[in-house]
Design a protein around this motif. Sequence first.
Motif, PDB file in Angstrom:
ATOM      1  N   LEU A   1     101.640  82.918  24.806  1.00 26.81           N
ATOM      2  CA  LEU A   1     102.066  81.621  25.438  1.00 26.81           C
ATOM      3  C   LEU A   1     103.188  80.934  24.448  1.00 26.81           C
ATOM      4  CD1 LEU A   1      98.808  79.778  26.529  1.00 26.81           C
ATOM      5  CD2 LEU A   1     100.700  80.660  27.944  1.00 26.81           C
ATOM      6  N   ILE A   2     102.607  81.029  23.029  1.00 22.72           N
ATOM      7  CA  ILE A   2     103.774  80.503  21.938  1.00 22.72           C
ATOM      8  C   ILE A   2     104.825  81.288  22.019  1.00 22.72           C
ATOM      9  CG2 ILE A   2     104.083  80.074  19.548  1.00 22.72           C
ATOM     10  CD1 ILE A   2     101.073  79.478  19.396  1.00 22.72           C
ATOM     11  N   PHE A   3     104.806  82.665  22.232  1.00 20.93           N
ATOM     12  CA  PHE A   3     106.026  83.475  22.259  1.00 20.93           C
ATOM     13  C   PHE A   3     106.836  82.970  23.275  1.00 20.93           C
ATOM     14  CE2 PHE A   3     108.659  87.015  23.031  1.00 20.93           C
ATOM     15  CZ  PHE A   3     109.174  87.350  21.978  1.00 20.93           C
TER      16      PHE A   3
ATOM     17  N   LEU B   1     111.122  93.437   3.012  1.00 18.38           N
ATOM     18  CA  LEU B   1     109.855  93.996   3.342  1.00 18.38           C
ATOM     19  C   LEU B   1     109.705  94.427   4.923  1.00 18.38           C
ATOM     20  CD1 LEU B   1     107.279  95.634   2.648  1.00 18.38           C
ATOM     21  CD2 LEU B   1     106.016  93.444   2.488  1.00 18.38           C
ATOM     22  N   ILE B   2     110.020  93.302   5.731  1.00 18.22           N
ATOM     23  CA  ILE B   2     109.900  93.441   7.282  1.00 18.22           C
ATOM     24  C   ILE B   2     111.005  94.253   7.558  1.00 18.22           C
ATOM     25  CG2 ILE B   2     110.408  92.105   9.239  1.00 18.22           C
ATOM     26  CD1 ILE B   2     109.035  89.772   7.725  1.00 18.22           C
ATOM     27  N   TYR B   3     112.146  94.311   7.054  1.00 22.83           N
ATOM     28  CA  TYR B   3     112.908  95.225   7.532  1.00 22.83           C
ATOM     29  C   TYR B   3     112.643  96.804   7.213  1.00 22.83           C
ATOM     30  CZ  TYR B   3     117.603  97.556   7.668  1.00 22.83           C
ATOM     31  OH  TYR B   3     118.724  98.467   8.049  1.00 22.83           O
TER      32      TYR B   3
ATOM     33  N   LEU C   1     114.472  85.648  10.307  1.00 23.95           N
ATOM     34  CA  LEU C   1     113.677  86.647  10.386  1.00 23.95           C
ATOM     35  C   LEU C   1     113.327  86.931  11.951  1.00 23.95           C
ATOM     36  CD1 LEU C   1     110.481  85.947   7.891  1.00 23.95           C
ATOM     37  CD2 LEU C   1     112.606  87.300   7.788  1.00 23.95           C
ATOM     38  N   ASP C   2     113.740  85.794  12.775  1.00 19.36           N
ATOM     39  CA  ASP C   2     113.588  85.759  14.209  1.00 19.36           C
ATOM     40  C   ASP C   2     114.918  85.218  14.932  1.00 19.36           C
ATOM     41  OD1 ASP C   2     112.722  86.163  16.843  1.00 19.36           O
ATOM     42  OD2 ASP C   2     111.176  84.861  16.495  1.00 19.36           O
ATOM     43  N   CYS C   3     115.958  86.164  14.979  1.00 20.65           N
ATOM     44  CA  CYS C   3     117.236  85.407  15.366  1.00 20.65           C
ATOM     45  C   CYS C   3     117.640  85.472  16.901  1.00 20.65           C
ATOM     46  CB  CYS C   3     118.628  86.056  14.665  1.00 20.65           C
ATOM     47  SG  CYS C   3     120.158  85.536  15.121  1.00 20.65           S
ATOM     48  N   PRO C   4     117.856  84.172  17.565  1.00 18.76           N
ATOM     49  CA  PRO C   4     118.033  84.319  19.117  1.00 18.76           C
ATOM     50  C   PRO C   4     119.212  85.057  19.405  1.00 18.76           C
ATOM     51  CG  PRO C   4     117.543  82.017  18.230  1.00 18.76           C
ATOM     52  CD  PRO C   4     117.922  82.940  16.839  1.00 18.76           C
TER      53      PRO C   4
ATOM     54  N   SER D   1     107.269  97.736  15.103  1.00 20.12           N
ATOM     55  CA  SER D   1     108.103  98.104  16.035  1.00 20.12           C
ATOM     56  C   SER D   1     109.111  97.239  16.320  1.00 20.12           C
ATOM     57  CB  SER D   1     107.130  98.295  17.351  1.00 20.12           C
ATOM     58  OG  SER D   1     106.305  97.059  17.586  1.00 20.12           O
ATOM     59  N   VAL D   2     109.089  96.015  16.263  1.00 15.52           N
ATOM     60  CA  VAL D   2     110.041  94.902  16.587  1.00 15.52           C
ATOM     61  C   VAL D   2     110.183  94.023  15.280  1.00 15.52           C
ATOM     62  CG1 VAL D   2     110.366  92.933  18.032  1.00 15.52           C
ATOM     63  CG2 VAL D   2     109.243  94.736  19.002  1.00 15.52           C
ATOM     64  N   GLN D   3     111.680  93.707  15.240  1.00  9.76           N
ATOM     65  CA  GLN D   3     111.967  92.894  14.043  1.00  9.76           C
ATOM     66  C   GLN D   3     113.249  92.240  14.516  1.00  9.76           C
ATOM     67  OE1 GLN D   3     114.817  92.924  11.765  1.00  9.76           O
ATOM     68  NE2 GLN D   3     115.372  94.990  12.643  1.00  9.76           N
ATOM     69  N   ARG D   4     113.656  91.109  14.315  1.00 10.51           N
ATOM     70  CA  ARG D   4     115.020  90.275  14.869  1.00 10.51           C
ATOM     71  C   ARG D   4     115.508  89.713  13.597  1.00 10.51           C
ATOM     72  NH1 ARG D   4     111.617  89.990  18.958  1.00 10.51           N
ATOM     73  NH2 ARG D   4     110.647  88.018  18.324  1.00 10.51           N
ATOM     74  N   THR D   5     115.293  90.649  12.108  1.00 11.17           N
ATOM     75  CA  THR D   5     116.027  89.922  11.054  1.00 11.17           C
ATOM     76  C   THR D   5     117.454  90.243  10.935  1.00 11.17           C
ATOM     77  OG1 THR D   5     115.622  89.582   8.777  1.00 11.17           O
ATOM     78  CG2 THR D   5     115.154  91.920   9.727  1.00 11.17           C
TER      79      THR D   5
END
Length: 205
Positions: free
Chosen positions: A51-53, A147-149, A192-195, A158-162
Amino acid sequence: MKESTFNPIKQEKDITSKIVAGLERMSVVFKVLLWEKAKTVGLSPIQIQILIFIAFHKQALRNVSHLAKEFNVTKPTVSDAIRILDKKGLIIKDYSSSDSRSYSIALSDLGYDVVSQTYDFSNPLKKQVSSFSQSELESFFRTLSQLIYKLNRSGILSVQRTCYGCRFYERDKQMDYCNLLQTELLNKEIRLDCPEYEEKPITNK
């Protein structure tokens, strides 16, 4: 066994093990905070996360396939969560895409009400993090974002938007630069979460 990250004796001599063990403790914090909030609205943690996502991300990401990748669970797990959320009247399925078999997911008014009650589940952690100095926060963020990258590039995440994995990102002469915004990026401006994130093509060099 002696070489385990979770062996306290190993941690005494290896700061890497201490950090990894610390990250494991942080994962427990998120689980506890999420469960506490989920119980107040009668939903499971994964249902709350979905829901938050949905509330904060664009339509292209609001489908079963992407949600399964986002939360590293199976499609049947997501489909089951969506079925329950739909039954409770918290979401709306949008079949307007060209593929009649697929749909995107939006929140109903009741769904937005639940999000307004749960989106702040991480605030107790945020409060503690905010007590550090600006320089400490920027140093920690630099390490965390890299680290996330790296975890994404190694196939663990599996998913990142950095920014580091985006086709608009460049690094030249110790400077981070966004070709979409056409501006230099300070460390604290790395997202870290770019639209606007678009995955960088993987080249074989």
